[in-house]
Every structure is written in structure tokens, then in C-alpha cells.
Design a protein around this motif. Structure first.
Motif, PDB file in Angstrom:
ATOM      1  N   GLY A 283     -53.135  19.904  37.882  1.00 26.83           N
ATOM      2  CA  GLY A 283     -53.155  18.720  37.230  1.00 26.83           C
ATOM      3  C   GLY A 283     -53.003  18.723  35.731  1.00 26.83           C
ATOM      4  O   GLY A 283     -52.207  18.070  35.230  1.00 26.83           O
ATOM      5  N   VAL A 284     -53.900  19.432  35.320  1.00 24.91           N
ATOM      6  CA  VAL A 284     -54.234  19.586  33.944  1.00 24.91           C
ATOM      7  C   VAL A 284     -53.038  20.228  33.360  1.00 24.91           C
ATOM      8  O   VAL A 284     -52.316  19.888  32.166  1.00 24.91           O
ATOM      9  N   THR A 285     -52.375  21.244  34.077  1.00 18.66           N
ATOM     10  CA  THR A 285     -51.178  21.774  33.399  1.00 18.66           C
ATOM     11  C   THR A 285     -49.997  20.940  33.541  1.00 18.66           C
ATOM     12  O   THR A 285     -49.042  20.803  32.647  1.00 18.66           O
ATOM     13  N   LEU A 286     -49.832  19.866  34.344  1.00 15.96           N
ATOM     14  CA  LEU A 286     -48.684  19.000  34.367  1.00 15.96           C
ATOM     15  C   LEU A 286     -48.891  17.781  33.415  1.00 15.96           C
ATOM     16  O   LEU A 286     -48.170  17.148  32.851  1.00 15.96           O
ATOM     17  N   LEU A 287     -50.222  17.504  32.991  1.00 14.04           N
ATOM     18  CA  LEU A 287     -50.582  16.668  32.132  1.00 14.04           C
ATOM     19  C   LEU A 287     -50.037  17.118  30.837  1.00 14.04           C
ATOM     20  O   LEU A 287     -49.891  16.249  29.977  1.00 14.04           O
ATOM     21  N   LEU A 288     -49.862  18.305  30.531  1.00 14.49           N
ATOM     22  CA  LEU A 288     -49.369  18.822  29.435  1.00 14.49           C
ATOM     23  C   LEU A 288     -48.244  18.754  29.149  1.00 14.49           C
ATOM     24  O   LEU A 288     -47.696  19.242  28.008  1.00 14.49           O
ATOM     25  N   GLU A 289     -47.219  18.439  29.940  1.00 16.02           N
ATOM     26  CA  GLU A 289     -45.859  18.398  29.947  1.00 16.02           C
ATOM     27  C   GLU A 289     -45.268  17.271  29.169  1.00 16.02           C
ATOM     28  O   GLU A 289     -46.127  16.345  29.087  1.00 16.02           O
ATOM     29  N   ARG A 290     -44.024  17.257  28.713  1.00 16.56           N
ATOM     30  CA  ARG A 290     -43.442  16.299  27.975  1.00 16.56           C
ATOM     31  C   ARG A 290     -42.858  14.957  28.873  1.00 16.56           C
ATOM     32  O   ARG A 290     -42.468  13.960  28.601  1.00 16.56           O
ATOM     33  N   SER A 291     -42.374  15.457  30.118  1.00 17.93           N
ATOM     34  CA  SER A 291     -41.828  14.521  31.075  1.00 17.93           C
ATOM     35  C   SER A 291     -42.766  13.614  31.611  1.00 17.93           C
ATOM     36  O   SER A 291     -43.919  13.954  32.196  1.00 17.93           O
ATOM     37  N   LEU A 292     -42.623  12.139  31.790  1.00 15.03           N
ATOM     38  CA  LEU A 292     -43.725  11.401  32.228  1.00 15.03           C
ATOM     39  C   LEU A 292     -43.812  11.464  33.830  1.00 15.03           C
ATOM     40  O   LEU A 292     -44.833  11.174  34.131  1.00 15.03           O
ATOM     41  N   THR A 293     -42.747  12.028  34.401  1.00 11.13           N
ATOM     42  CA  THR A 293     -42.716  12.102  35.820  1.00 11.13           C
ATOM     43  C   THR A 293     -43.848  13.235  36.201  1.00 11.13           C
ATOM     44  O   THR A 293     -44.640  13.395  37.110  1.00 11.13           O
ATOM     45  N   ARG A 294     -43.665  14.354  35.325  1.00 11.93           N
ATOM     46  CA  ARG A 294     -44.820  15.503  35.574  1.00 11.93           C
ATOM     47  C   ARG A 294     -46.229  15.058  35.239  1.00 11.93           C
ATOM     48  O   ARG A 294     -47.115  15.446  35.953  1.00 11.93           O
TER      49      ARG A 294
ATOM     50  N   LEU B 215     -44.263   2.994  32.799  1.00 15.78           N
ATOM     51  CA  LEU B 215     -43.694   3.596  31.672  1.00 15.78           C
ATOM     52  C   LEU B 215     -42.311   4.378  31.841  1.00 15.78           C
ATOM     53  O   LEU B 215     -41.521   4.451  31.062  1.00 15.78           O
ATOM     54  N   ALA B 216     -42.503   5.480  32.760  1.00 16.63           N
ATOM     55  CA  ALA B 216     -41.443   6.172  33.180  1.00 16.63           C
ATOM     56  C   ALA B 216     -40.132   5.526  33.436  1.00 16.63           C
ATOM     57  O   ALA B 216     -39.142   5.857  32.957  1.00 16.63           O
ATOM     58  N   TYR B 217     -40.240   4.254  34.182  1.00 21.75           N
ATOM     59  CA  TYR B 217     -39.154   3.519  34.398  1.00 21.75           C
ATOM     60  C   TYR B 217     -38.543   2.896  33.291  1.00 21.75           C
ATOM     61  O   TYR B 217     -37.488   2.729  33.055  1.00 21.75           O
ATOM     62  N   ARG B 218     -39.338   2.338  32.431  1.00 22.81           N
ATOM     63  CA  ARG B 218     -39.097   1.735  31.362  1.00 22.81           C
ATOM     64  C   ARG B 218     -38.236   2.589  30.319  1.00 22.81           C
ATOM     65  O   ARG B 218     -37.089   2.395  29.584  1.00 22.81           O
ATOM     66  N   SER B 219     -38.886   3.947  30.252  1.00 24.27           N
ATOM     67  CA  SER B 219     -38.235   4.897  29.366  1.00 24.27           C
ATOM     68  C   SER B 219     -36.890   5.452  30.007  1.00 24.27           C
ATOM     69  O   SER B 219     -36.176   5.539  29.142  1.00 24.27           O
ATOM     70  N   TRP B 220     -36.721   5.471  31.253  1.00 22.37           N
ATOM     71  CA  TRP B 220     -35.578   5.910  31.882  1.00 22.37           C
ATOM     72  C   TRP B 220     -34.587   4.902  31.750  1.00 22.37           C
ATOM     73  O   TRP B 220     -33.253   5.220  31.366  1.00 22.37           O
ATOM     74  N   HIS B 221     -34.898   3.367  31.855  1.00 28.86           N
ATOM     75  CA  HIS B 221     -33.915   2.488  31.592  1.00 28.86           C
ATOM     76  C   HIS B 221     -33.387   2.351  30.224  1.00 28.86           C
ATOM     77  O   HIS B 221     -32.388   2.145  29.995  1.00 28.86           O
ATOM     78  N   LEU B 222     -34.364   2.585  28.914  1.00 31.06           N
ATOM     79  CA  LEU B 222     -33.858   2.436  27.689  1.00 31.06           C
ATOM     80  C   LEU B 222     -33.300   3.598  27.320  1.00 31.06           C
ATOM     81  O   LEU B 222     -32.263   3.282  26.511  1.00 31.06           O
TER      82      LEU B 222
ATOM     83  N   PHE C 239     -49.266   2.215  36.268  1.00 33.42           N
ATOM     84  CA  PHE C 239     -49.069   2.132  34.702  1.00 33.42           C
ATOM     85  C   PHE C 239     -47.913   3.244  34.378  1.00 33.42           C
ATOM     86  O   PHE C 239     -46.841   3.158  33.633  1.00 33.42           O
ATOM     87  N   LEU C 240     -48.263   4.513  34.694  1.00 33.55           N
ATOM     88  CA  LEU C 240     -47.187   5.687  34.482  1.00 33.55           C
ATOM     89  C   LEU C 240     -45.872   5.456  34.993  1.00 33.55           C
ATOM     90  O   LEU C 240     -44.789   5.796  34.391  1.00 33.55           O
ATOM     91  N   LEU C 241     -45.725   4.882  36.268  1.00 35.22           N
ATOM     92  CA  LEU C 241     -44.529   4.665  36.901  1.00 35.22           C
ATOM     93  C   LEU C 241     -43.764   3.531  36.214  1.00 35.22           C
ATOM     94  O   LEU C 241     -42.594   3.660  35.849  1.00 35.22           O
TER      95      LEU C 241
END
Length: 161
Positions: free
Chosen positions: A18-29, A91-98, A87-89
């Protein structure tokens, strides 16, 4: 009650992943990291509780009842993880849409700090006493007698702080 070694290892793996994935740039990760951390926290809370019968007065003797506090805390953690996931879903959807992707970009100030670090001109590494007039903002026209920011280059002049 002593915790089972398998549970402890699973909690450690869930937290590490979980911590490793939190350090990624992708909101899905990042979302997957939050979910893994939530599951790791739930399992950690449940391993800390006392095993026993249902904590209902009259159905189980008091000495054999399980501790209801970890169960209540797990229910609370589930709700918090669900809220963070929603909330993160969003954010990810809005980022993907924009933008067309869900990768978080560097800030302009982050890039400037990284460039300063690459040139070894970060805070605390200024050349003091060499007389070249260079200070921490990277502008050689600034002298030691002028405040930092006076005489900035044109590319920095339009940026607000």
C-alpha cells in the motif's frame, strides 16, 4: 491471545504494498494503495482483539466474550476507506475526463527546486565567501547586498508567489 504469524506477515505485506503504491504518480495506483492500506489496518485491528463468543450479554459468559472494540474500529475504518476510495475515484475520473490520463504532474515550483538540486545550489549549499555574487535563487546578478528576488530573470517575473 497472541497473533498468528501468518496474519502478521499478511499485514506487513499489505502495508508495504500500500505504501509503495501511494508513492506512485498515477491516481489509480494511489487508489489501490489506499485500499490495501485500509485492508491492512482492518486486519491489524482484528488481530489485536480477543477471540471468543459473541459479545451479547446472556448468550455468552462474560469471561468468554470477544472484545467488541476492535470490531467497532474496523467498521469505522471500512467507512473511512470507502470515503477515501470514492474521493480518489472522483479525482481520477475528473483527471481522465479533462486531461486524458490520471497521472499527477509536477508543479512549476517543484521543477525549479529539482533544477536547483541538480545544480547543487539547494538550500544550505550556497557558495559563501567566493565572491561570485551568486545566491540561492540562481540569479548571478543578485549580489550579497541585494535581497533574494530582486533582479529575477524574465521567466520568473510573471509568476506569483
Amino acid at each position: 491471545m497472541t497473533p498468528n504469524l501468518t496474519y502478521v506477515l499478511v499485514v506487513g505485506v499489505l502495508f508495504a504494498a500500500g505504501v509503495t503504491l501511494l508513492l506512485e504518480r498515477s491516481l489509480t495506483r494511489v487508489l489501490m494503495g489506499v485500499i490495501l492500506l485500509g485492508n491492512g489496518a482492518n486486519l491489524l485491528l482484528l488481530t489485536g482483539g480477543k477471540a471468543g463468543g459473541a459479545p451479547i450479554v446472556g448468550t455468552t459468559p462474560e469471561g468468554e466474550m470477544s472484545d467488541p472494540l476492535p470490531q467497532a474500529m474496523v467498521l469505522t475504518a471500512i467507512v473511512i476507506t470507502l470515503g477515501m476510495t470514492a474521493f480518489l475515484l472522483a479525482l481520477a475520473y475528473r483527471s481522465w475526463h479533462l486531461v486524458g490520463h490520471d497521472e499527477v504532474q509536477d508543479d512549476v515550483e517543484d521543477r525549479r527546486i529539482m533544477e536547483l538540486a541538480d545544480r547543487d545550489e539547494g538550500p544550505g549549499t550556497a557558495d559563501i565567501g567566493e565572491g561570485d555574487g551568486d545566491d540561492l535563487d540562481g540569479d548571478p546578478t543578485d549580489g550579497p547586498d541585494r535581497p533574494a528576488g530582486a533582479g529575477r530573470p524574465a521567466e520568473d517575473a510573471g509568476r506569483s508567489r
